[in-house]
Design an enzyme around this catalytic site. Sequence first.
Site, mmCIF file in Angstrom:
data_model
loop_
_atom_site.group_PDB
_atom_site.id
_atom_site.type_symbol
_atom_site.label_atom_id
_atom_site.label_comp_id
_atom_site.label_asym_id
_atom_site.label_seq_id
_atom_site.Cartn_x
_atom_site.Cartn_y
_atom_site.Cartn_z
ATOM 1 N N HIS A 17 39.050 59.163 -13.065
ATOM 2 C CA HIS A 17 38.669 57.970 -12.301
ATOM 3 C C HIS A 17 39.951 57.255 -11.862
ATOM 4 O O HIS A 17 40.850 57.040 -12.676
ATOM 5 C CB HIS A 17 37.816 57.055 -13.179
ATOM 6 C CG HIS A 17 37.363 55.819 -12.487
ATOM 7 N ND1 HIS A 17 36.476 55.835 -11.439
ATOM 8 C CD2 HIS A 17 37.698 54.511 -12.684
ATOM 9 C CE1 HIS A 17 36.271 54.592 -11.021
ATOM 10 N NE2 HIS A 17 36.999 53.775 -11.763
ATOM 11 N N MET A 60 30.258 62.869 -7.265
ATOM 12 C CA MET A 60 29.755 61.519 -7.022
ATOM 13 C C MET A 60 28.259 61.411 -7.309
ATOM 14 O O MET A 60 27.481 60.967 -6.456
ATOM 15 C CB MET A 60 30.065 61.103 -5.581
ATOM 16 C CG MET A 60 31.549 61.067 -5.290
ATOM 17 S SD MET A 60 32.425 60.004 -6.478
ATOM 18 C CE MET A 60 34.062 59.969 -5.754
ATOM 19 N N ARG A 61 27.891 61.844 -8.489
ATOM 20 C CA ARG A 61 26.493 61.728 -8.863
ATOM 21 C C ARG A 61 26.418 61.449 -10.360
ATOM 22 O O ARG A 61 27.068 62.152 -11.152
ATOM 23 C CB ARG A 61 25.765 63.036 -8.522
ATOM 24 C CG ARG A 61 24.270 62.908 -8.643
ATOM 25 C CD ARG A 61 23.559 64.143 -8.135
ATOM 26 N NE ARG A 61 22.180 64.142 -8.550
ATOM 27 C CZ ARG A 61 21.192 63.613 -7.856
ATOM 28 N NH1 ARG A 61 21.432 63.048 -6.695
ATOM 29 N NH2 ARG A 61 19.947 63.643 -8.316
ATOM 30 N N LEU A 62 25.645 60.447 -10.704
ATOM 31 C CA LEU A 62 25.478 60.089 -12.107
ATOM 32 C C LEU A 62 24.699 61.190 -12.809
ATOM 33 O O LEU A 62 23.716 61.701 -12.270
ATOM 34 C CB LEU A 62 24.700 58.771 -12.163
ATOM 35 C CG LEU A 62 24.891 57.876 -13.377
ATOM 36 C CD1 LEU A 62 26.351 57.472 -13.524
ATOM 37 C CD2 LEU A 62 24.020 56.638 -13.223
ATOM 38 N N ASN A 113 35.872 63.438 -16.938
ATOM 39 C CA ASN A 113 35.972 62.923 -15.563
ATOM 40 C C ASN A 113 37.343 62.292 -15.335
ATOM 41 O O ASN A 113 37.984 61.823 -16.271
ATOM 42 C CB ASN A 113 34.890 61.864 -15.342
ATOM 43 C CG ASN A 113 34.892 61.294 -13.937
ATOM 44 O OD1 ASN A 113 34.990 62.038 -12.946
ATOM 45 N ND2 ASN A 113 34.805 59.976 -13.819
ATOM 46 N N GLY A 157 37.834 67.781 -2.917
ATOM 47 C CA GLY A 157 38.206 68.745 -3.955
ATOM 48 C C GLY A 157 39.695 68.913 -4.181
ATOM 49 O O GLY A 157 40.130 69.970 -4.655
ATOM 50 N N SER A 158 40.486 67.871 -3.915
ATOM 51 C CA SER A 158 41.938 68.044 -4.120
ATOM 52 C C SER A 158 42.278 68.120 -5.607
ATOM 53 O O SER A 158 43.196 68.855 -5.999
ATOM 54 C CB SER A 158 42.729 66.937 -3.422
ATOM 55 O OG SER A 158 42.539 65.695 -4.048
ATOM 56 N N ASN A 159 41.555 67.405 -6.449
ATOM 57 C CA ASN A 159 41.794 67.520 -7.896
ATOM 58 C C ASN A 159 41.380 68.898 -8.397
ATOM 59 O O ASN A 159 42.042 69.484 -9.248
ATOM 60 C CB ASN A 159 41.042 66.430 -8.659
ATOM 61 C CG ASN A 159 41.830 65.133 -8.719
ATOM 62 O OD1 ASN A 159 42.830 65.047 -9.422
ATOM 63 N ND2 ASN A 159 41.399 64.147 -7.956
#
Length: 192
Positions: A111, A92-94, A109, A13-15
């Site tokens: 990336h 990390m889940r589609l 998102n 959770g750094s972002n």
Amino acid sequence: MKKRIAIFISGRGSNMDAILRQTRDGILRDACELVLVFSNNPEAKGLETAKNAGVPTECIASKGKKRENFDKEVINFLEPFKIDYIILAGYMRLLSPLFIRTYQKRIINIHPADTRAFQGVGAYDWAYKNKLQKTYATVHYVDEGMDTGDIIEQRELDISGMTTLEEIEKAGLALEHKMFSEVLKKLFENEQ
Ligand code: GAR
């Protein structure tokens, strides 16, 4: 009107933390309100960070659940919060087509690569192992694919002098933390 945002995380959770700080007393102060931090993973370290900062958190464990059933649960949970934008920061889940349709063009998102060159988990490792001279961070809309949605902004990261994965990751995260809030600010302000 300030946009109401929810940040989705699965781990560190750094972002999320960087955006949280900018909403408190930084460049996002007038642009959005962080309504909620959500995780699909009860172990996500970022949940603690958000709680300690006084941000409401929610976790619904996704393990063992069918994608669409889980997403329905999340959609129902979110409904009363009237969220304008879902911000994925290491989620990390589609997401299912149902979720994408519910928040059409309102899911963003980050990336840690050029999404046209590398998708999925492990982008810094990929850059390191392939001895890239430069890589990118990409902020993009989320569609039904894995890291495939329309690109909003990309920034270049010069990694030519870097010899370890740790170095690349550290520089990459610093870029992500700065870039994500700046891009969101532009996006939200253009929508006023
Ligand atoms: C970040 O590097 C983010 O860009 C990446 O996961 C990390 C999460 O770190 N996301 C992806 O790879 C998406 N495919 P954080 O939890 O400390 O923000």
